[in-house]
Design a protein around this motif. Structure first.
Motif, PDB file in Angstrom:
ATOM      1  N   GLU A   1     -24.635  22.663   4.002  1.00 46.29           N
ATOM      2  CA  GLU A   1     -25.957  22.047   4.085  1.00 46.29           C
ATOM      3  C   GLU A   1     -26.118  21.239   5.369  1.00 46.29           C
ATOM      4  O   GLU A   1     -27.173  21.243   5.987  1.00 46.29           O
ATOM      5  CB  GLU A   1     -26.200  21.167   2.863  1.00 46.29           C
TER       6      GLU A   1
ATOM      7  N   ASP B   1     -31.362  19.554  -9.441  1.00 50.49           N
ATOM      8  CA  ASP B   1     -31.237  19.869  -8.022  1.00 50.49           C
ATOM      9  C   ASP B   1     -30.396  21.124  -7.821  1.00 50.49           C
ATOM     10  O   ASP B   1     -29.597  21.214  -6.892  1.00 50.49           O
ATOM     11  CB  ASP B   1     -30.639  18.696  -7.248  1.00 50.49           C
TER      12      ASP B   1
ATOM     13  N   ASP C   1     -42.044  16.464  -3.215  1.00 52.02           N
ATOM     14  CA  ASP C   1     -41.445  15.455  -2.339  1.00 52.02           C
ATOM     15  C   ASP C   1     -40.044  15.048  -2.764  1.00 52.02           C
ATOM     16  O   ASP C   1     -39.176  14.828  -1.923  1.00 52.02           O
ATOM     17  CB  ASP C   1     -42.341  14.213  -2.269  1.00 52.02           C
ATOM     18  N   ASP C   2     -39.814  14.909  -4.068  1.00 54.75           N
ATOM     19  CA  ASP C   2     -38.503  14.429  -4.529  1.00 54.75           C
ATOM     20  C   ASP C   2     -37.594  15.568  -4.990  1.00 54.75           C
ATOM     21  O   ASP C   2     -36.559  15.327  -5.618  1.00 54.75           O
ATOM     22  CB  ASP C   2     -38.671  13.409  -5.660  1.00 54.75           C
TER      23      ASP C   2
ATOM     24  N   GLY D   1     -36.639  18.275  -2.682  1.00 52.68           N
ATOM     25  CA  GLY D   1     -35.791  18.673  -1.563  1.00 52.68           C
ATOM     26  C   GLY D   1     -35.895  20.168  -1.300  1.00 52.68           C
ATOM     27  O   GLY D   1     -36.872  20.824  -1.675  1.00 52.68           O
ATOM     28  N   ASN D   2     -34.872  20.727  -0.667  1.00 53.48           N
ATOM     29  CA  ASN D   2     -34.898  22.148  -0.305  1.00 53.48           C
ATOM     30  C   ASN D   2     -34.572  23.068  -1.476  1.00 53.48           C
ATOM     31  O   ASN D   2     -34.816  24.274  -1.395  1.00 53.48           O
ATOM     32  CB  ASN D   2     -33.915  22.424   0.835  1.00 53.48           C
TER      33      ASN D   2
ATOM     34  N   CYS E   1     -38.258  24.763  -5.706  1.00 58.51           N
ATOM     35  CA  CYS E   1     -37.939  24.955  -4.295  1.00 58.51           C
ATOM     36  C   CYS E   1     -36.679  25.798  -4.203  1.00 58.51           C
ATOM     37  O   CYS E   1     -35.715  25.570  -4.939  1.00 58.51           O
ATOM     38  CB  CYS E   1     -37.702  23.618  -3.597  1.00 58.51           C
TER      39      CYS E   1
ATOM     40  N   ARG F   1     -28.878  21.728   8.392  1.00 63.46           N
ATOM     41  CA  ARG F   1     -29.738  20.670   8.959  1.00 63.46           C
ATOM     42  C   ARG F   1     -29.603  20.596  10.477  1.00 63.46           C
ATOM     43  O   ARG F   1     -30.593  20.443  11.191  1.00 63.46           O
ATOM     44  CB  ARG F   1     -29.393  19.324   8.320  1.00 63.46           C
TER      45      ARG F   1
END
Length: 629
Positions: free
Chosen positions: A610, A180, A304-305, A307-308, A228, A614
């Motif tokens: 973050e 991530d 999908d799993d 994220g950004n 991503c 959002r």
């Protein structure tokens, strides 16, 4: 991923892209023109969907840094390439890695080349295989990919996931590596797939820009990457395929990388295609035929799993060993990945057999969990290595030692001092039952040489002597499984050999061996050597620790010096040095505690940023509901 697709948005002109040299200049254009005249008419036929499968690979020509290995070509070259792709097809490549590079000379003679393009240089697909042969050991290849994820801790990564998944097309096992971290934008993805690009900082583990290619191609014939990335509130999604199977079976004479890129709008959930429509379609066609996924929807679902931000690597068509089994064994232990058939049998007396086979010094050869546990001296507290659903517990080899000493070594190159290295040395706790020995040499906290046997052990001398040190002043080889054979490396080997014999001669009686006739002489020589290579002046060592960044491998663990009365009687100078090292150890712990506190503050600030992003996205969506439609 439930997302609408917005098609038709164009980047700059995009055509066939492959990995080649920078030196083609005008000759490529001339070659293209000549190829068009000589080949288009000759090979022209109705344009079918099959032809468009292999028509183009995308890259933005705005990337100056990417231009050195990637180029766009005219439709003439594209037409010639299409013809070869449609007419030539190689038999399946061997599924054994060490045989997969044996290309049939007759087939190789049919490989296409552009006419009148004498100055055009490119990288042949067989280089993917030969480049990967630098990894003799499969776990070394996995470690290369893990290093990239660990380096992403500088971009906020909190985990790396290594697991077995299944190829949905044929049900075969595949290897998943996902983190991530910051992810890659389209340009960074292309550079990842290319050779020699690296913009990492000096403190990062990776430096050469080659680890992804060597690591992935050593483990399997094909790899697909999903990434991503978010930059200035712009979210991108990129997919790239590096397929040895595709390139060799279609008889390409250069490395071609199909990629597709999207821009993601979080307020609407829509994906906007960042490529010319025609070239996007042809790249996507290649991906769907040669990747594990049969539809664009299945490809997009892989995001999908993530994220950004983050990257998912899937290596498929994994290699087989000589016995016809998968080289990576996923079945022996559901919480581990092993190397099939490599469990080391220890030749020793029966009562010592189990303790030897279960020692980490033997298990790391075939157990990925054991290897991961000693691969790094230290990683951020917030970061986790997750292997098959279970967090890997880091293991400091220094915690396994008894009668521990710290020996100072000052490597020199000419008249200049390269730094100060402190080697932790001792007997493994199970000695003499366990016959593990050698030095574990780290570079930037990453294990390069595990249990390096610096001496030719004869009989029992040196049994159970293990050391740990950091050698940041040395240069690792490209596969990070050895060091360049410089004079500094050779000098280190000589010094570690001396340390081994010095330590053994002074302490072998502590594990039940009789002192040799030369042990007293060796003890005296050992003291002289310590005085030569390491100061025992307390204040001086404190200053060195602070001013010159002394590297003490294992100092972040509770490695305490417990000297027996025998030690105190035999060697008071050694005891004095141990006391000095205790104080240095305490200083190390204090510095590391401060570092952990700073890392925690950084993570808190990242989370706040973050959260602000959002909130911004939510407010933006509410403020402009009509403009979006």
């Amino acid at each position: 991923m439930d997302a609408c697709l917005v098609r038709g948005t164009k980047m700059a002109a995009i055509e066939i892209v492959d990995l080649c040299s920078d030196d083609e200049g005008e000759n490529v254009s001339k070659a293209a023109s000549s190829a068009k005249k000589q080949n288009v008419a000759k090979h022209q036929r109705p344009q079918t969907q099959t032809q468009t499968h292999y028509s183009a690979v995308q890259v933005s020509d705005k990337s100056s840094s990417a231009r050195s290995t990637s180029h766009s070509y005219s439709s003439a070259m594209e037409q010639e390439l299409l013809h070869v792709q449609d007419t030539l097809f190689s038999p399946s490549i061997s599924r054994n890695f060490w045989k997969a590079g044996n290309n049939d000379s007759a087939l190789a003679s049919k490989l296409t080349t552009f006419q009148n393009a004498e100055n055009y240089l490119h990288v042949h697909p067989s280089f993917l295989h030969s480049n990967a042969t630098s990894h003799k050991w499969a776990f070394g290849a996995i470690a290369e990919l893990l290093d990239n994820a660990v380096d992403e801790t500088q971009n906020g990564a909190t985990f790396v996931l290594v697991d077995k998944i299944f190829n949905p097309k044929d049900g075969s096992p595949a290897l998943l590596i996902q983190d991530d971290g910051g992810g890659m934008d389209p340009q960074a993805m292309l550079q990842c797939m290319s050779f020699g690009f690296s913009d990492k900082s000096k403190i990062a583990i990776g430096q050469y820009g080659n680890g992804f290619k060597t690591g992935s191609m050593r483990l399997g014939a094909d790899v697909i990457v999903f990434s991503c990335h978010m930059n200035n509130m712009i979210l991108t999604r990129s997919i790239g395929l590096l397929s040895y199977t595709f390139l060799m079976q279609k008889l390409f004479d250069r490395i071609v990388i199909p990629m597709v890129n999207y821009k993601f709008d979080p307020s609407t959930g829509c994906l906007q295609i960042l490529n010319d429509k025609e070239y996007f379609r042809s790249n996507l066609s290649i991906l769907l035929r040669w990747s594990p996924y049969i539809s664009e929807a299945e490809l997009l679902k892989q995001f999908d799993d993530i994220g950004n931000h983050g990257t998912k690597i899937i290596i498929f068509n994994l290699w087989f060993n000589d016995d016809g089994n998968l080289e990576l064994d996923f079945d022996s232990d559901p919480e581990d990945i092993c190397i099939a058939g490599h469990i080391k049998k220890i030749d020793t007396i029966p009562s010592w057999k189990i303790v030897n086979e279960e020692h980490i010094g033997n298990r790391f050869h075939y157990s990925l969990r054991a290897y991961f546990s000693i691969l790094y001296l230290g990683i951020p507290e917030s970061f986790r290595i997750i292997l098959r659903g279970q967090v890997v517990k880091l293991h400091n080899i220094a915690d396994d030692l008894k009668y521990t000493e710290f020996i100072l070594y000052k490597p020199h190159s000419g008249d200049s001092e390269e730094g100060i290295v402190v080697t932790t040395i001792g007997f493994v706790k199970e000695a003499p039952e366990v016959n593990v020995r050698g030095f574990n040499v780290y570079h930037k906290n990453r294990l390069i040489l595990p249990f390096w046997k610096v001496v030719n052990y004869s009989r029992s001398r040196g049994r159970g002597v293990v050391g740990i040190l950091r050698a940041d002043y040395l240069e690792p080889t490209h596969n990070k499984q050895d060091f360049e054979r410089s004079s500094l490396f050779q000098k280190l080997g000589v010094r570690l050999k001396e340390m081994t014999w010095e330590y053994w001669d002074c302490h072998c009686h502590l594990i039940g061996y009789q002192e040799s006739k030369v042990s007293h002489c060796a003890s005296a020589a050992s003291l002289n050597k310590r005085k030569t290579h390491g100061s025992i002046d307390l204040q001086k060592m404190k200053r060195k620790a602070v001013e010159e960044n002394v590297t003490v491998a294992g100092c972040d663990q509770n490695v305490l010096i417990n000297a027996s009365p025998t030690d105190q009687t035999i060697d008071p100078e050694v005891m004095k040095l141990m006391k000095v090292n205790k104080k240095l150890l305490q200083q190390c712990l204090e510095y590391e505690k401060a570092e952990e506190e700073l890392n925690l503050k950084v993570m808190q600030l990242r989370n706040q940023i973050e959260e602000a992003h959002r909130v911004y996205d939510t407010l933006l969506a509410k403020a402009q509901p009509h403009e979006l439609w």
